[in-house]
Design a protein around this motif. Structure first.
Motif, mmCIF file in Angstrom:
data_model
loop_
_atom_site.group_PDB
_atom_site.id
_atom_site.type_symbol
_atom_site.label_atom_id
_atom_site.label_comp_id
_atom_site.label_asym_id
_atom_site.label_seq_id
_atom_site.Cartn_x
_atom_site.Cartn_y
_atom_site.Cartn_z
ATOM 1 N N TRP A 57 12.262 18.559 -22.018
ATOM 2 C CA TRP A 57 12.431 17.177 -21.350
ATOM 3 C C TRP A 57 13.089 15.938 -22.013
ATOM 4 N N LYS A 61 15.511 13.764 -20.564
ATOM 5 C CA LYS A 61 15.325 12.084 -21.038
ATOM 6 C C LYS A 61 16.493 11.984 -20.865
ATOM 7 N N GLU A 434 6.938 4.870 -38.872
ATOM 8 C CA GLU A 434 6.598 4.776 -38.227
ATOM 9 C C GLU A 434 7.056 6.476 -37.702
ATOM 10 N N TYR A 435 8.550 6.859 -37.816
ATOM 11 C CA TYR A 435 8.920 7.425 -37.808
ATOM 12 C C TYR A 435 8.767 8.433 -38.763
ATOM 13 N N ARG A 438 5.144 10.625 -37.711
ATOM 14 C CA ARG A 438 5.352 11.583 -37.270
ATOM 15 C C ARG A 438 6.259 12.911 -36.989
ATOM 16 N N ARG B 62 5.144 5.642 -26.657
ATOM 17 C CA ARG B 62 5.196 5.620 -27.957
ATOM 18 C C ARG B 62 5.582 7.710 -27.504
ATOM 19 N N GLY B 63 5.155 7.941 -26.312
ATOM 20 C CA GLY B 63 5.357 9.464 -26.761
ATOM 21 C C GLY B 63 6.579 10.047 -26.043
ATOM 22 N N VAL B 64 7.443 9.168 -25.386
ATOM 23 C CA VAL B 64 8.215 9.456 -25.026
ATOM 24 C C VAL B 64 9.395 9.413 -26.222
ATOM 25 N N ARG B 65 9.390 8.695 -27.060
ATOM 26 C CA ARG B 65 9.905 9.257 -28.379
ATOM 27 C C ARG B 65 10.507 10.144 -28.953
#
Lengths: 476, 397
Positions: A57, A61, A434-435, A438, B62-65
């Motif tokens: 995906w 994008k 944040e990065y 995740r 947030r989900g698509v980063r």
């Protein structure tokens, strides 16, 4: 817009350009051009230029983003897109004018020569590149279609793999040692150094190196490491990690030579176009496009501009150095042309800038260092006598892969709990929180056990750990 | 170096560019999913409540980063200037041409992380999230309304007023022409020859009754406005009413709202008054319910209206009123499609007075639902639970 040129026109100009290419001594792969429309161009751009690429995906994008920017006129499309392959493959947009096509063709031969000769690309296997991408795409598709795997599992692994892909070797010219070789090296290093007076000296006590540790040497290829050391990962998932790793390794040399490569291609298209005796209308149009491409972007670094200027500066300094330059750098031993051909082979952006972006040129280009303060870009240092070194250091830190943190696996069995322990090579720049969180989540997903990362925040050591319950921060 | 190859453009290959279609669709799906996941946060945001449906909302996604290890952006960077840049100068960054972008590192920071949607779309996604079956509309109480008559075709008989003169005239001419050619007398066409209207020529407009189904619904917002309901509590209540109103509005043709504020006495008020601060100390919930019943009796007869009533309070009631309130609540359940009671007890409010939830445990009507809201994050889940009641009820039918 109707076509103002035919394929015959392109062939005519290509033949004339190739005459010049040979005359100037560029050494190219065979060249193929494919004529495409803007929709296809967007497609190639979204999929990293590749005619065939596995689905994910993120490329959708990227396509949407490019298309939006193009539709709203925020950015145009690049005139050229060249793939590091043999034969080299480049796309020409059918809506472009004849002048742009001729300019693009000349520019493409510059890239072609660079891909073929620069040391960074030696192990990218250009003759197989396009076929390899297709084979990998087929493999990923077969996993998607396999009813026991399926789209969502594949997507989960790809998401995680993409997050970690750039944590890999930056210099692919350095060969990665196998486990065996690392062991031999550790054993060799543990031997006492040869000492001709050993009978006089107290014997150094031999210490057995710890060979139980995995990895023996810190490992920066995270995906490869996980694929090799997580026994619970299924074969298809390991294969996907290898696929993403291989593709990233293919692109790293391009990231690492962006300034040199674009500068080199611009240098040669400029030279070739000037030597072609273009009719006046084509020549004037060429100048407009050329200046557009190599203009400086205020507040940013335009790699076309910087590279173009450095190559010209090297040429001038070797062919016609000023008195002051001879005093400072010595009498040149080579001609300018010899020098630039040598450099295009032996350097990459980091060394290219370090060696050839001189203090004088930095001042000439007005390179400065800035900080962001409440949405404003504020200049902190300019390339004056006292600060050019620090401005240059800052430029180097933001060039190519250096703009990404170095993170290495140091222990795959931390505390004998199969905890993956990593270390961030902190160079004064903190990780984005944040990065970080995740990315650790993705890492945890692939490793299947707790992962820990030692980093620092404002030079205070911090260790993060991530397991099923989420992120935890341990000071120290 | 062998010959250069030029592969000419072919139209059929442009189909190939559609290879991104699947990945694009998946990306859009992820965007919607990200919105759905954050819906509780978005709903909890003050900004959307009481706004027009066309309002555009920026939704952080947030989900698509695509996450990877990157440096924090406090570092700044380097750039080229226009010739005589000085330290301390503020630069207008040149954002024009991004085609030079190539390094992965610098781009990660400027990822798209917001998307624009209209409130309308947001409401759609919200109710999609509730997974309501499409057939639901059928179940709604629909009332046939004979709104007017409409024209539908023509007929030979009718009242004089409905005579269509033009068609009648055309009909006569048609008959005249047919008559002449039947006679074989096509040579001369004399105007003098009289050719009168016949009864068969008359055309009347045919009118039919227009029978439409109208679904009416009313949302009754009942709220305790006594002094103990502070701004935070009212805000939570308001969010809940907003959702209920949007929900009902999406499913009925004609939706009305009534605001009933009560302390010890109840009165019907405007929206502004409803949410402005009350003064009085006491609370008698039964007054609010009685008022609601009165409003229903006067204006929204249950045979014509689908009634959704919801009551927000902080659970503080005069004990002697409890029995009366319970009776009134039973009465409301009889006439409403759905009647709910939401007890608003913000966390950290430091005050945990009495609760009416125990009192309402005695209610066993299917269309009654009592819930507790402690913070903004709970609004959406509570709302889902509230409607789940209606859903279960439908499933059983």
């Amino acid at each position: 817009m109707g076509m103002t040129w035919t394929v015959q026109d392109l062939e005519y100009w290509d033949a004339r350009i190739r005459e010049k290419v040979e005359q100037f001594g560029l050494d190219c792969f065979a060249q193929e051009f494919e004529i495409c429309d803007h929709e296809q161009m967007l497609g190639f751009m979204a999929y990293q230029g590749m005619p065939s690429h596995y689905p994910h995906w993120s490329y959708g994008k990227s396509f949407e983003k490019l298309k939006t920017m193009y539709d709203y006129g925020v950015s145009g499309l690049p005139y050229e897109m060249v793939i590091n392959a043999s034969p080299s493959l480049a796309y020409l947009m059918q809506d472009n004018s004849l002048c742009l096509q001729v300019l693009t063709i000349a520019h493409v031969y510059g890239h072609n020569d660079f891909f073929k000769n620069n040391f960074m690309f030696r192990d990218t296997h250009p003759e197989q590149a396009i076929g390899q991408f297709k084979l990998r795409a087929d493999r990923v598709r077969s996993y998607v279609e396999d009813p026991s795997i399926g789209r969502s599992k594949v997507e989960g692994v790809l998401d995680a793999a993409h997050a970690l892909a750039f944590n890999c070797t930056r210099n692919i010219a350095l060969r990665r040692l196998s486990g065996e070789e690392q062991r031999d090296r550790a054993l060799a290093a543990s031997q006492p150094p040869h000492d001709p007076y050993e009978s006089l000296h107290v014997r150094v006590k031999y210490e057995q190196p710890d060979l139980t540790r995995t990895p023996l040497e810190p490992e920066e290829n995270l995906l490869q490491f996980i694929a090799e050391h997580n026994p619970y990962l299924e074969d298809w998932a390991k294969d996907i990690l290898h696929i993403v790793h291989e593709e990233t390794q293919y692109f790293v040399p391009q990231i690492e030579t962006k300034i040199m490569n674009e500068g080199w291609a611009s240098f040669w298209h400029h030279r070739i176009m000037n030597s072609l005796d273009l009719p006046e209308d084509l020549y004037l149009e060429f100048l407009v496009h050329h200046n557009q491409v190599i203009r400086p972007h205020v507040g940013e670094i335009n790699p076309y501009h910087l590279g173009f200027r450095i190559w010209h500066d090297i040429l001038r300094r070797y062919d016609a150095p000023t008195r002051a330059e001879i005093d400072k750098y010595g009498q040149p031993e080579k001609t300018g042309m010899e020098k630039i051909f040598e450099v295009r082979e032996t350097d990459r952006d980091a060394s290219f800038l370090r060696r050839f972006l001189t203090e004088e040129l930095m001042r000439d280009l007005d390179i400065f260092k800035f900080e962001r303060q409440n949405n404003n870009v504020v200049v902190t240092e300019v390339a004056d006598e006292d600060h050019w070194g620090s401005v240059k250091a800052s430029l180097l830190r933001n060039t190519g892969m250096a703009a990404l943190p170095v993170i290495r696996v140091v222990d795959a069995d931390h505390l004998h709990h199969r905890v993956l322990f990593l270390e961030h090579d902190h160079d004064g720049r903190d990780l984005q929180r944040e990065y970080l969180e995740r990315s650790l989540e993705h890492l945890h997903h692939l490793w299947g056990r707790k992962v820990m990362l030692r980093s620092a925040v404002r030079n205070e050591p911090v260790t993060y750990s991530y397991d099923a319950s989420g992120l935890a921060v341990v000071r120290g | 170096m062998s010959d250069t190859v030029f592969r000419p453009y072919s139209q059929s290959e442009s189909l190939r560019s559609d290879r991104s279609a699947r990945d694009r669709a998946r990306h859009r799906e992820k965007v919607r999913q990200a919105i759905r996941e954050n819906i509780a946060d978005i709903v909890a945001e003050e900004a959307i409540i009481g706004q027009s449906r066309d309002r555009i909302i920026k939704v952080p996604i947030r989900g698509v980063r695509e996450f990877r290890f990157i440096f924090g952006d406090d570092d700044g960077g380097t750039g080229t200037g226009d010739g005589d840049t000085q330290p301390g100068q503020i630069i207008d960054a040149d954002n024009g041409d991004q085609s030079a972008a190539g390094g992965p590192g610098t781009q990660a920071g400027v990822d798209f992380y917001e998307t624009d949607i209209t409130l309308e779309e947001l409401v759609d996604i919200m109710f999609e999230d509730l997974e309501l079956p499409d057939m639901e509309r059928k179940k709604l109480r629909e009332v046939p309304v004979e709104s007017a008559r409409k024209r539908k075709g023509f007929r030979r008989v009718g009242v004089r007023a409905h005579l269509d003169k033009k068609r009648t005239a055309i009909s006569r001419i048609r008959r005249m022409v047919a008559h002449r050619s039947a006679d074989g007398d096509d040579a001369e066409f004399t105007v003098e020859a009289r050719f009168p209207f016949h009864r068969d020529d008359l055309k009347y407009r045919r009118l039919v009754r227009d029978l439409r189904y109208q679904s009416n619904a009313v949302v009754l917002c009942i709220m305790d406005t006594s002094g103990s309901m502070d701004t935070m509590k009212k805000y939570l209540a308001r969010s809940f009413f907003f959702l209920l109103y949007q929900f009902v509005r999406g499913r009925y043709n004609n939706v009305d709202v009534a605001f009933i504020a009560h302390d010890t006495r109840a009165r019907e008020v405007t929206e502004q008054e409803f949410f402005s601060k009350g003064e009085s100390g006491g609370t008698m919930i039964s007054s609010g319910y009685d008022k609601a019943l009165e409003v229903i009796r006067e204006r929204f007869h249950p045979s014509l209206w689908n009634i959704y009533a919801f009551h927000c309070s902080d659970g503080d009631n005069w004990p002697e009123d409890n029995t009366k309130a319970l009776d009134a609540a039973h009465a409301l359940c009889d006439v409403c499609n759905l009647f709910g009671y939401g007890e608003i007890k913000p966390l950290n409010s430091g005050y945990y007075g009495e609760s009416l939830l125990q009192l309402f445990d005695a209610m066993d009507e299917d269309n009654f639902h009592a819930l507790k809201i402690e913070d903004k994050e709970q609004i959406w889940p509570s709302f889902r639970d509230f409607l789940a009641r209606e859903r279960a009820e439908e499933a059983s039918e």
